[in-house]
Design a protein around this motif. Sequence first.
Motif, PDB file in Angstrom:
ATOM      1  N   ASP A  19      -2.812  -2.925  -2.420  1.00  0.00           N
ATOM      2  CA  ASP A  19      -3.438  -1.909  -3.129  1.00  0.00           C
ATOM      3  C   ASP A  19      -3.244  -2.195  -4.819  1.00  0.00           C
ATOM      4  OD1 ASP A  19      -4.364   0.937  -3.282  1.00  0.00           O
ATOM      5  OD2 ASP A  19      -2.484   0.945  -2.772  1.00  0.00           O
ATOM      6  N   GLU A  28       0.863  -1.001   0.061  1.00  0.00           N
ATOM      7  CA  GLU A  28      -0.066  -0.222  -0.331  1.00  0.00           C
ATOM      8  C   GLU A  28       0.848   1.015   0.034  1.00  0.00           C
ATOM      9  OE1 GLU A  28      -3.723   0.742   0.547  1.00  0.00           O
ATOM     10  OE2 GLU A  28      -2.568   2.431  -0.252  1.00  0.00           O
ATOM     11  N   ASP A  29       0.499   1.753  -0.601  1.00  0.00           N
ATOM     12  CA  ASP A  29       1.180   3.042  -0.812  1.00  0.00           C
ATOM     13  C   ASP A  29       0.940   4.379   0.033  1.00  0.00           C
ATOM     14  OD1 ASP A  29      -0.392   3.274  -3.170  1.00  0.00           O
ATOM     15  OD2 ASP A  29       0.563   5.303  -3.821  1.00  0.00           O
ATOM     16  N   GLY A  69      -3.769   0.903  -7.127  1.00  0.00           N
ATOM     17  CA  GLY A  69      -3.122   1.512  -7.652  1.00  0.00           C
ATOM     18  C   GLY A  69      -1.999   2.128  -6.808  1.00  0.00           C
ATOM     19  N   LYS A 125     -12.088   0.113  -0.253  1.00  0.00           N
ATOM     20  CA  LYS A 125     -11.879   1.251   0.062  1.00  0.00           C
ATOM     21  C   LYS A 125     -13.378   2.742   0.547  1.00  0.00           C
ATOM     22  CE  LYS A 125      -7.244   1.376  -0.734  1.00  0.00           C
ATOM     23  NZ  LYS A 125      -5.590   2.109  -1.072  1.00  0.00           N
TER      24      LYS A 125
HETATM   25 CA    CA Z   1      -2.598   3.945  -3.823  1.00  0.00          CA
END
Ligand code: CA
Length: 217
Positions: A51, A8-9, A53, A101
Motif C-alpha cells: 500500500d 497494507e494497513d 498510504g 483500488k
Molecule cells: Ca492505506
Amino acid sequence: MNTLLLVEDDAVLREGLAELFIREGYRVVEAGSVREARARLDDAVQAIVMDVGLPDGDGVALCREWRAMGDTRPILFLTARDEEFDVVRGLDSGGNDYVTKPFRMQELLSRVRVLLRGSAPGRVTARGGFTVDETRMQITRDGEALPLTLTEYRILVLLLESKGVVSRDRLLQLLWDDGGKYIDDNTLSVHMSRLREKVGAAQIRTIRGVGYQWSDM
Ligand code: CA
C-alpha cells in the motif's frame, strides 16, 4: 513456494488479500505499517505488494529506501483512487508495477505472477530492432532503452506482439485495466501520439475506424 510480503494497513483488506494469495499457493508475510514492513522483510520474501498510504509513512519512500540498500525484489504498489498517486514517482522510486483500488483480484494475481517471473528468464520478444523484456518491463530499440510510461509500455507490448490490427476497443480495455478509471478515445489518441514520437511515427499505422497496427517498415 513463493513468499510475498503484503504491506497494507487496512486490516480487512490485508486479511482478504492474504487469504486469496494463500489459496493460490503463496506464503504470505503480513505487515500493517512501514515499521512492521522493515522488520518483516527477510530473505524468504520474493516479492512485495505494498500500500502507498501507511499510517507511519509512505510505501513509495520505503521502496526508495530498499532500492538504495540494493534490494531488487519486485514491488507492486496498491494505490487508492483518492490518493494522489504519482505513477512516475512510484516507478522512479524503483517500484515495478501498481494497481489502483478497487481492483479485481484476478488482475492483482496476474500482475504478481508477472513480477515473480522475476529473475527466472523472463519473456523476451524481439521484432525488428525492438525488444520487449517483460521481466524488466523494458523495451529497447537497437539495444537502447526507450523512455516509456507504464501505459505506453503496455500499449507497445500489445502492438509488438500482435500480428494484425489491434482494435481501439482492445486498447481502451487495456488502459481501463491499467488504472481502473474510464479512458476515452481522445486520451487514447494522446497516448498513441506520444508513443509515436518515441518510437517513430511510421512504426505505428492507423487503420481508420478500426485501430492500430505495428509496421516493421
Ligand atoms: Ca492505506
